[in-house]
Design a protein around this motif. Sequence first.
Motif, short mmCIF file in Angstrom:
data_model
loop_
_atom_site.label_atom_id
_atom_site.label_comp_id
_atom_site.label_asym_id
_atom_site.label_seq_id
_atom_site.Cartn_x
_atom_site.Cartn_y
_atom_site.Cartn_z
N LEU A 1 -18.45 8.45 4.27
CA LEU A 1 -17.99 7.08 4.48
C LEU A 1 -16.47 7.05 4.33
O LEU A 1 -15.92 7.68 3.43
N THR A 2 -15.81 6.34 5.23
CA THR A 2 -14.38 6.11 5.11
C THR A 2 -14.16 4.64 4.80
O THR A 2 -14.62 3.76 5.55
N VAL A 3 -13.47 4.36 3.71
CA VAL A 3 -13.23 2.98 3.28
C VAL A 3 -11.80 2.61 3.66
O VAL A 3 -10.84 3.17 3.16
N LYS A 4 -11.67 1.68 4.58
CA LYS A 4 -10.36 1.20 5.04
C LYS A 4 -10.03 -0.11 4.34
O LYS A 4 -10.86 -1.05 4.34
N ILE A 5 -8.86 -0.18 3.75
CA ILE A 5 -8.45 -1.36 3.00
C ILE A 5 -7.63 -2.27 3.91
O ILE A 5 -6.59 -1.85 4.43
N THR A 6 -8.10 -3.50 4.13
CA THR A 6 -7.39 -4.45 4.97
C THR A 6 -6.78 -5.54 4.10
O THR A 6 -7.50 -6.30 3.45
N LYS B 1 -4.91 -9.02 2.85
CA LYS B 1 -4.86 -10.41 3.28
C LYS B 1 -3.46 -10.76 3.77
O LYS B 1 -3.30 -11.62 4.64
N GLY B 2 -2.45 -10.13 3.17
CA GLY B 2 -1.08 -10.36 3.60
C GLY B 2 -0.63 -9.31 4.60
O GLY B 2 -1.43 -8.63 5.24
N GLU B 3 0.68 -9.15 4.74
CA GLU B 3 1.23 -8.21 5.71
C GLU B 3 1.38 -6.81 5.16
O GLU B 3 1.48 -5.85 5.91
N THR B 4 1.40 -6.67 3.84
CA THR B 4 1.70 -5.38 3.22
C THR B 4 0.44 -4.76 2.64
O THR B 4 -0.26 -5.38 1.84
N SER B 5 0.16 -3.52 3.05
CA SER B 5 -0.99 -2.80 2.50
C SER B 5 -0.63 -2.22 1.14
O SER B 5 0.52 -1.84 0.91
N PRO B 6 -1.59 -2.14 0.22
CA PRO B 6 -1.29 -1.50 -1.07
C PRO B 6 -1.01 -0.03 -0.87
O PRO B 6 -1.67 0.65 -0.07
N SER B 7 -0.03 0.48 -1.59
CA SER B 7 0.31 1.90 -1.45
C SER B 7 -0.59 2.79 -2.29
O SER B 7 -0.60 4.00 -2.13
N PHE B 8 -1.38 2.16 -3.18
CA PHE B 8 -2.24 2.94 -4.07
C PHE B 8 -3.45 2.10 -4.44
O PHE B 8 -3.32 0.92 -4.78
N ALA B 9 -4.64 2.69 -4.36
CA ALA B 9 -5.85 1.95 -4.73
C ALA B 9 -6.93 2.93 -5.16
O ALA B 9 -7.03 4.05 -4.63
N TYR B 10 -7.73 2.51 -6.13
CA TYR B 10 -8.93 3.25 -6.52
C TYR B 10 -10.11 2.74 -5.68
O TYR B 10 -10.22 1.55 -5.41
N VAL B 11 -10.99 3.65 -5.31
CA VAL B 11 -12.20 3.29 -4.57
C VAL B 11 -13.40 3.92 -5.26
O VAL B 11 -13.40 5.12 -5.55
N ARG B 12 -14.42 3.11 -5.54
CA ARG B 12 -15.65 3.60 -6.17
C ARG B 12 -16.86 3.19 -5.35
O ARG B 12 -16.89 2.10 -4.78
N SER B 13 -17.84 4.08 -5.28
CA SER B 13 -19.13 3.71 -4.71
C SER B 13 -20.20 4.00 -5.76
O SER B 13 -20.18 5.03 -6.42
#
Length: 252
Positions: A149-154, A156-168
Amino acid sequence: AKEAETDDNGFFTMYGVTLGDLTIAAEHEKYGRSMPISVRVTRDSVRNLVLDLKPFGSIEGIVTKKDGTPAEKVFVSVQSHTATGSRNGVSTGADGTFRFDNLTPDTYKVSAMSGSMFRGMGFHSTTATVEPEKTASVKLEIDEGTYSLTVKITPKGETSPSFAYVRSLKGDLTAPKDGRELEELAGTLETGYSSFSISFSGSGAAISGLSPGSYLVCVVPAPAEVEGRHEGMAYMAREGNNLPVYCEKIEI
């Protein structure tokens, strides 16, 4: 980490403790360990903690691959259900076995890890209950599924976060509200498979080893102003528990 020794009356003091959620426990080579206590972030001094020593217990076990052969040099962790921030880790030997001594009597999530921090980690878990002066036995199997699975972060504003944790997390679960609730949920799942990955600069986070079933997939993004791998990891270690979580339920 901070350490202090008690005085003749059993009192102790720690100075210069960093801000952030903490786990505190006492240990004595003869009398055992105390149940860990979780202390949430505060700028005030924390007083009147009581740490009650109990005789040590142990966990031993073996990690095998799907075909039954021993899994060598696999990282295994134990995580307290009472205080999910309390973790210990060892690696398996050539015969796939591992052992934890000097544990507090408690219920633990025992996990064998596959993958790596930056390519995505999978955790194959079970639960063990440790009693004073007894050894609990567990068996873990690294049974990775074939789905990814590839999790794409979209944003709400114009700037994407440069760092994020992802858990399943596998199972029909209720979405947590913040990073603290997410860690508590992940730490207290009794059995099954979970994963952890990192998204850099808005890129998709890869999750592999999934098998058919229901999953809760959650993202904890750092503010857009936090840039860089090291800065992101330091910020999340300090503030991650207080950040909002965004989750989706999926079926594979």
